[in-house]
Design a protein around this motif. Structure first.
Motif, PDB file in Angstrom:
ATOM      1  N   CYS A  53       0.865  -1.174   0.000  1.00 21.60           N
ATOM      2  CA  CYS A  53       0.000   0.000   0.000  1.00 21.60           C
ATOM      3  C   CYS A  53       0.903   1.226   0.000  1.00 21.60           C
ATOM      4  CB  CYS A  53      -0.955   0.005   1.200  1.00 21.60           C
ATOM      5  SG  CYS A  53      -0.124   0.021   2.799  1.00 21.60           S
ATOM      6  N   VAL A  54       0.313   2.390  -0.170  1.00 18.29           N
ATOM      7  CA  VAL A  54       1.110   3.617  -0.173  1.00 18.29           C
ATOM      8  C   VAL A  54       0.537   4.627   0.805  1.00 18.29           C
ATOM      9  CG1 VAL A  54       1.979   3.372  -2.528  1.00 18.29           C
ATOM     10  CG2 VAL A  54      -0.152   4.599  -2.140  1.00 18.29           C
ATOM     11  N   GLN A  55       1.409   5.502   1.252  1.00 15.81           N
ATOM     12  CA  GLN A  55       1.015   6.605   2.129  1.00 15.81           C
ATOM     13  C   GLN A  55       1.237   7.905   1.374  1.00 15.81           C
ATOM     14  OE1 GLN A  55       2.751   6.899   6.163  1.00 15.81           O
ATOM     15  NE2 GLN A  55       3.452   8.919   5.498  1.00 15.81           N
ATOM     16  N   VAL A  56       0.232   8.740   1.352  1.00 16.40           N
ATOM     17  CA  VAL A  56       0.330  10.042   0.691  1.00 16.40           C
ATOM     18  C   VAL A  56       0.207  11.101   1.775  1.00 16.40           C
ATOM     19  CG1 VAL A  56      -0.719  11.574  -1.009  1.00 16.40           C
ATOM     20  CG2 VAL A  56      -0.719   9.110  -1.398  1.00 16.40           C
ATOM     21  N   TYR A  57       1.174  11.985   1.850  1.00 18.23           N
ATOM     22  CA  TYR A  57       1.115  13.006   2.887  1.00 18.23           C
ATOM     23  C   TYR A  57       1.405  14.393   2.326  1.00 18.23           C
ATOM     24  CZ  TYR A  57       1.683  15.501   7.238  1.00 18.23           C
ATOM     25  OH  TYR A  57       1.542  16.406   8.241  1.00 18.23           O
ATOM     26  N   SER A  58       2.621  14.631   1.868  1.00 22.90           N
ATOM     27  CA  SER A  58       3.009  15.977   1.436  1.00 22.90           C
ATOM     28  C   SER A  58       2.091  16.516   0.346  1.00 22.90           C
ATOM     29  CB  SER A  58       4.454  16.002   0.950  1.00 22.90           C
ATOM     30  OG  SER A  58       5.334  15.741   2.009  1.00 22.90           O
ATOM     31  N   SER A  59       1.775  15.687  -0.644  1.00 22.27           N
ATOM     32  CA  SER A  59       0.926  16.178  -1.735  1.00 22.27           C
ATOM     33  C   SER A  59      -0.489  16.482  -1.250  1.00 22.27           C
ATOM     34  CB  SER A  59       0.905  15.205  -2.913  1.00 22.27           C
ATOM     35  OG  SER A  59       0.353  13.972  -2.549  1.00 22.27           O
ATOM     36  N   MET A  60      -0.942  15.778  -0.209  1.00 22.04           N
ATOM     37  CA  MET A  60      -2.267  16.099   0.348  1.00 22.04           C
ATOM     38  C   MET A  60      -2.243  17.425   1.094  1.00 22.04           C
ATOM     39  SD  MET A  60      -4.005  12.499   1.537  1.00 22.04           S
ATOM     40  CE  MET A  60      -5.138  13.355   2.592  1.00 22.04           C
ATOM     41  N   THR A  61      -1.126  17.725   1.749  1.00 25.87           N
ATOM     42  CA  THR A  61      -1.062  19.002   2.466  1.00 25.87           C
ATOM     43  C   THR A  61      -1.028  20.169   1.489  1.00 25.87           C
ATOM     44  OG1 THR A  61       1.353  18.978   2.647  1.00 25.87           O
ATOM     45  CG2 THR A  61       0.121  17.987   4.452  1.00 25.87           C
ATOM     46  N   VAL A  62      -0.480  19.934   0.298  1.00 27.70           N
ATOM     47  CA  VAL A  62      -0.407  20.985  -0.717  1.00 27.70           C
ATOM     48  C   VAL A  62      -1.705  21.061  -1.527  1.00 27.70           C
ATOM     49  CG1 VAL A  62       0.784  21.730  -2.817  1.00 27.70           C
ATOM     50  CG2 VAL A  62       2.100  20.858  -0.889  1.00 27.70           C
ATOM     51  N   ASP A  63      -2.187  19.897  -1.975  1.00 26.28           N
ATOM     52  CA  ASP A  63      -3.330  19.854  -2.891  1.00 26.28           C
ATOM     53  C   ASP A  63      -4.673  19.597  -2.216  1.00 26.28           C
ATOM     54  OD1 ASP A  63      -1.574  20.267  -5.030  1.00 26.28           O
ATOM     55  OD2 ASP A  63      -1.212  18.118  -5.248  1.00 26.28           O
ATOM     56  N   GLY A  64      -4.670  19.235  -0.948  1.00 23.28           N
ATOM     57  CA  GLY A  64      -5.910  19.009  -0.226  1.00 23.28           C
ATOM     58  C   GLY A  64      -6.309  17.547  -0.173  1.00 23.28           C
ATOM     59  N   PRO A  65      -7.325  17.243   0.632  1.00 19.96           N
ATOM     60  CA  PRO A  65      -7.725  15.856   0.861  1.00 19.96           C
ATOM     61  C   PRO A  65      -8.267  15.143  -0.379  1.00 19.96           C
ATOM     62  CG  PRO A  65      -9.282  17.355   1.886  1.00 19.96           C
ATOM     63  CD  PRO A  65      -8.133  18.189   1.396  1.00 19.96           C
ATOM     64  N   GLY A  66      -8.696  15.885  -1.381  1.00 20.36           N
ATOM     65  CA  GLY A  66      -9.176  15.271  -2.614  1.00 20.36           C
ATOM     66  C   GLY A  66      -8.075  14.567  -3.385  1.00 20.36           C
ATOM     67  N   LYS A  67      -6.827  14.823  -3.011  1.00 23.43           N
ATOM     68  CA  LYS A  67      -5.677  14.206  -3.684  1.00 23.43           C
ATOM     69  C   LYS A  67      -5.725  12.684  -3.584  1.00 23.43           C
ATOM     70  CE  LYS A  67      -1.885  14.837  -5.937  1.00 23.43           C
ATOM     71  NZ  LYS A  67      -1.902  15.483  -7.246  1.00 23.43           N
ATOM     72  N   ALA A  68      -6.163  12.163  -2.451  1.00 22.87           N
ATOM     73  CA  ALA A  68      -6.231  10.706  -2.272  1.00 22.87           C
ATOM     74  C   ALA A  68      -7.173  10.077  -3.294  1.00 22.87           C
ATOM     75  CB  ALA A  68      -6.672  10.363  -0.853  1.00 22.87           C
ATOM     76  N   ARG A  69      -8.343  10.663  -3.477  1.00 23.87           N
ATOM     77  CA  ARG A  69      -9.299  10.131  -4.463  1.00 23.87           C
ATOM     78  C   ARG A  69      -8.739  10.268  -5.881  1.00 23.87           C
ATOM     79  NH1 ARG A  69     -14.877   8.992  -4.820  1.00 23.87           N
ATOM     80  NH2 ARG A  69     -15.034   9.579  -2.647  1.00 23.87           N
ATOM     81  N   GLU A  70      -8.097  11.384  -6.156  1.00 23.96           N
ATOM     82  CA  GLU A  70      -7.506  11.599  -7.479  1.00 23.96           C
ATOM     83  C   GLU A  70      -6.476  10.508  -7.802  1.00 23.96           C
ATOM     84  OE1 GLU A  70      -4.163  14.620  -9.171  1.00 23.96           O
ATOM     85  OE2 GLU A  70      -5.827  15.571  -8.094  1.00 23.96           O
ATOM     86  N   ILE A  71      -5.623  10.213  -6.835  1.00 25.12           N
ATOM     87  CA  ILE A  71      -4.615   9.173  -7.033  1.00 25.12           C
ATOM     88  C   ILE A  71      -5.284   7.810  -7.168  1.00 25.12           C
ATOM     89  CG2 ILE A  71      -2.703   7.941  -5.928  1.00 25.12           C
ATOM     90  CD1 ILE A  71      -1.793  10.695  -4.818  1.00 25.12           C
TER      91      ILE A  71
END
Length: 95
Positions: A53-71
């Motif tokens: 699995c992967v963890q997304v953190y920095s890009s979510m802080t920059v782009d917002g919580p919608g980044k997880a769904r986008e990825i």
């Protein structure tokens, strides 16, 4: 020293480390890929390197919580009907 590295500057090193850990554990241990994941392509690269699995953190802080769904949506599209588990460790198994 204050601060540290995070995000994109870590991606190549994190991918190499993920591949090495997958090889050393012979794919028998769950690995969480993290470091520089900004796109679906990045996430899939970590899966191919051996990440369960992967963890997304920095890009979510920059782009917002919608980044997880986008990825996630991008990963589904890129997998073209395959499952995440089908590609985990593909790079390591090729070598």
């Amino acid at each position: 020293e204050e601060g540290g590295l995070s995000g994109a500057p870590l991606r190549d090193m994190a991918l190499a480390t993920t591949r090495e850990m997958y090889r050393l554990t012979q794919g028998k241990m769950a690995i969480i890929g993290c470091g520089g994941i900004r796109t679906a392509e990045d996430a899939l690269a970590f899966a191919r390197a051996g990440a369960s699995c992967v963890q997304v953190y920095s890009s979510m802080t920059v782009d917002g919580p919608g980044k997880a769904r986008e990825i996630k949506d991008g990963v589904v599209r890129l997998l073209k009907g395959r499952k995440w588990a089908d590609v985990v460790g593909e790079d390591a198994r090729r070598k």
